[in-house]
Design an enzyme around this catalytic site. Sequence first.
Site, mmCIF file in Angstrom:
data_model
loop_
_atom_site.group_PDB
_atom_site.id
_atom_site.type_symbol
_atom_site.label_atom_id
_atom_site.label_comp_id
_atom_site.label_asym_id
_atom_site.label_seq_id
_atom_site.Cartn_x
_atom_site.Cartn_y
_atom_site.Cartn_z
ATOM 1 N NE ARG A 105 33.364 43.335 48.834
ATOM 2 C CZ ARG A 105 34.972 42.713 47.762
ATOM 3 N NH1 ARG A 105 35.721 42.603 48.946
ATOM 4 N NH2 ARG A 105 34.866 43.305 47.265
ATOM 5 C CE LYS B 130 46.659 33.982 47.143
ATOM 6 N NZ LYS B 130 45.786 34.123 46.111
ATOM 7 C CG ASP C 262 35.926 40.670 45.755
ATOM 8 O OD1 ASP C 262 37.250 40.531 45.752
ATOM 9 O OD2 ASP C 262 35.538 40.866 44.361
ATOM 10 C CG ASP D 39 48.783 37.021 46.047
ATOM 11 O OD1 ASP D 39 49.486 36.112 45.617
ATOM 12 O OD2 ASP D 39 47.746 36.896 44.993
ATOM 13 C CG PHE E 211 41.222 33.991 44.045
ATOM 14 C CD1 PHE E 211 41.448 34.480 42.970
ATOM 15 C CD2 PHE E 211 39.009 33.554 44.202
ATOM 16 C CE1 PHE E 211 41.323 36.029 43.334
ATOM 17 C CE2 PHE E 211 38.591 35.014 44.719
ATOM 18 C CZ PHE E 211 39.684 36.574 43.805
ATOM 19 C CB VAL E 212 40.165 31.950 49.645
ATOM 20 C CG1 VAL E 212 40.937 30.950 49.261
ATOM 21 C CG2 VAL E 212 41.570 33.221 49.952
ATOM 22 C CG ASP F 237 41.512 41.004 51.701
ATOM 23 O OD1 ASP F 237 43.016 41.575 51.077
ATOM 24 O OD2 ASP F 237 41.038 40.947 51.252
ATOM 25 N N GLY G 68 38.004 44.727 51.245
ATOM 26 C CA GLY G 68 38.112 43.307 51.104
ATOM 27 C C GLY G 68 38.358 43.062 53.316
#
Length: 170
Positions: A157, A123, A151, A95, A144-145, A92, A37
């Site tokens: 990606r 987040k 990804d 969460d 969700f990004v 990345d 990520g």
Amino acid sequence: MLLHEEEILTRVNTLATEIQGVYSTVTELTIVALLNGCLIFAADLLRRLTIPTRLESLSVESYRGATHSSGVVTFKQALPDLRGREVLVVDDILDTGRTLAAVIDQVRQAGAASIRTCVLLKKRRGRAVNVEADFWGFEIDDLFVVGYGLDYAGRLRNLPYIAILQERAD
Ligand code: XMP
């Protein structure tokens, strides 16, 4: 679109400046990048650091299925010897916090002299474990990004910007 490419790169520049300020007195910084990520973020960040820097990468997995965390963090290889090294873990997105917490634990066991963390996104929602990032790029809602390394089931990606994934209801 959530974050444009220009916005991301401007923030990566200022993040690099913040990081250099904190590490200005160390002889060498070790970046531990969590793949896949953070590949693109780490590459952009690294090229903006002018202090002596080493790169280690770790393949870590916490997702089962496309958008839900399994809650179990799997390391796909052993950690390098980090004895006496000043470590900045780069990921990345933060969460639940489980990934960073597990990595911090392993990096500590590998003998790092100091450990800090840097994420591009965090987040806003509460963490499942007690961990926060020392450096972060943007705070986002619980969405969700994808893109800029993030990804959906291994895809997207390559988008140069960050977008919100909208799943179809059917
Ligand atoms: P935890 O919950 O351990 O999550 O803090 C960190 C890892 O979960 C993945 N993650 C995402 N990946 N879009 C993604 O593509 C997202 O919105 C997202 N949220 C969490 C990611 O691998 C991160 O390292």
